[in-house]
Enzyme design. Structure first.
Site, PDB file in Angstrom:
ATOM      1  N   THR A   1       0.949  -1.032  -0.026  1.00  0.00           N
ATOM      2  CA  THR A   1       0.063   0.081  -0.212  1.00  0.00           C
ATOM      3  C   THR A   1       0.844   1.287  -0.002  1.00  0.00           C
ATOM      4  O   THR A   1       1.738   1.496   0.898  1.00  0.00           O
ATOM      5  CB  THR A   1      -0.949  -0.055   1.365  1.00  0.00           C
ATOM      6  OG1 THR A   1      -1.610  -1.136   1.263  1.00  0.00           O
ATOM      7  CG2 THR A   1      -1.959   1.037   1.192  1.00  0.00           C
TER       8      THR A   1
ATOM      9  N   GLU B   1       5.403  -4.715  16.698  1.00  0.00           N
ATOM     10  CA  GLU B   1       5.134  -3.883  15.742  1.00  0.00           C
ATOM     11  C   GLU B   1       3.793  -3.265  16.341  1.00  0.00           C
ATOM     12  O   GLU B   1       3.579  -3.394  17.568  1.00  0.00           O
ATOM     13  CB  GLU B   1       4.889  -4.284  14.483  1.00  0.00           C
ATOM     14  CG  GLU B   1       3.986  -5.602  14.523  1.00  0.00           C
ATOM     15  CD  GLU B   1       3.841  -6.333  13.010  1.00  0.00           C
ATOM     16  OE1 GLU B   1       4.569  -6.217  12.122  1.00  0.00           O
ATOM     17  OE2 GLU B   1       2.812  -7.173  12.884  1.00  0.00           O
TER      18      GLU B   1
ATOM     19  N   LYS C   1       4.536  -9.037   3.312  1.00  0.00           N
ATOM     20  CA  LYS C   1       3.178  -8.249   3.763  1.00  0.00           C
ATOM     21  C   LYS C   1       2.253  -9.415   2.854  1.00  0.00           C
ATOM     22  O   LYS C   1       1.892  -9.083   1.812  1.00  0.00           O
ATOM     23  CB  LYS C   1       3.238  -6.850   3.027  1.00  0.00           C
ATOM     24  CG  LYS C   1       1.943  -6.050   3.735  1.00  0.00           C
ATOM     25  CD  LYS C   1       2.156  -4.619   3.511  1.00  0.00           C
ATOM     26  CE  LYS C   1       1.133  -3.982   4.062  1.00  0.00           C
ATOM     27  NZ  LYS C   1       1.213  -2.447   3.953  1.00  0.00           N
TER      28      LYS C   1
END
Length: 268
Positions: free
Chosen positions: A20, A161, A131
């Site tokens: 993204t 994270e 990802k």
């Protein structure tokens, strides 16, 4: 380049990956880093990827969008028996465009509150950093959100994270970020921040850190390609609340933003 299909392996098994990226003034931000990750991740998942036509389409989408978000979705395509892919998979690439969430600007300016997610990440080194399309852990993390965001640990209570971003903190004269070796996503903006810190000659250490390390931090921030750098002002935990200054993070925001406007090859 493709259309949604219930026979697609992305739908059936989460077999694929995505990235993204932000578009500003018709330019895809940090595209060389996104491209490098797409190539690396596709190789690790044994998915053939023709990068030149993909790059041309990204540039065309960016010119049409002007400002916003492009999501690039790479599926393994159709076919195979059960989990087994065809001998020669035919990947399918799809694009979608979206606005950049408006609340990110306020987050950047004033900071956010976080806590520790009750959801822990499992270990799978073969997928660490990628990802990929199987994001059920993140779906569960989002369902359990209480604060603006949550810090996520692995099964051994090591920091990894946040729900959809990478984690940095400042302590003992250096920046720290968790090593993405057993789980988690190696974000493009994380890579860019590390490059900027090296250019600024500020120490940045990557390692496995227990969650208690965050309680001794002076400054904390989250980052991804859409929200850039967001300071954390308060961390709620089982023994109380930690409050962090955002001044050092604000300084880094400016340094990163300046270099983002004039990215050169040394940073990519």
């Amino acid at each position: 380049m493709g259309a949604d299909n219930h026979r697609d392996r992305a739908f059936q098994y989460g077999d694929g990956l995505f990235t993204t990226l932000a578009v500003r003034n018709k330019k895809p931000q940090l595209w060389p880093l996104h491209k490098a990750r797409l190539l690396d991740d596709s190789q690790r998942l044994a998915l053939p990827l023709e990068i030149d036509p993909l790059e041309r389409e990204v540039q065309a989408q960016a010119r049409s969008l002007n400002n916003g978000v492009i999501k690039i979705h790479l599926s393994a395509g159709e076919g195979g028996r059960g989990y087994q892919r065809p001998a020669e998979p035919k990947p399918v690439i799809t694009f979608s465009t979206h606005p950049i969430p408006s609340f990110y600007r306020q987050w950047q300016d004033v900071g956010i509150d976080v806590d520790f997610s009750p959801v822990k990440l499992g270990h799978q080194p073969l997928l660490a950093g990628i990802k990929h399309l199987n994001r059920l852990e993140q779906v569960l993390i989002k369902q359990k959100l209480v604060k603006d965001d949550a810090i996520v640990c692995d099964m051994n209570d090591n920091l990894i994270e946040a729900s959809a971003s990478n984690l940095f903190w400042y302590a003992q004269g250096a920046w720290h970020t968790p090593a993405i070796t057993h789980c988690g996503v190696k974000g493009v903006f994380r890579t860019f921040v590390l490059k900027v810190l090296a250019l600024l000659e500020q120490s940045a250490l990557e390692s496995l850190y227990p969650k208690q390390q965050l309680l001794t931090a002076e400054n904390v921030f989250l980052c991804n390609s859409l929200m850039h750098i967001v300071p954390v002002k308060r961390l709620f935990h089982e023994d109380g609340v930690c409050e962090f200054s955002i001044d050092r993070v604000t300084q880094l925001q400016h340094a990163v933003a300046t270099r983002l406007l004039d990215v050169n090859e040394s940073l990519l």
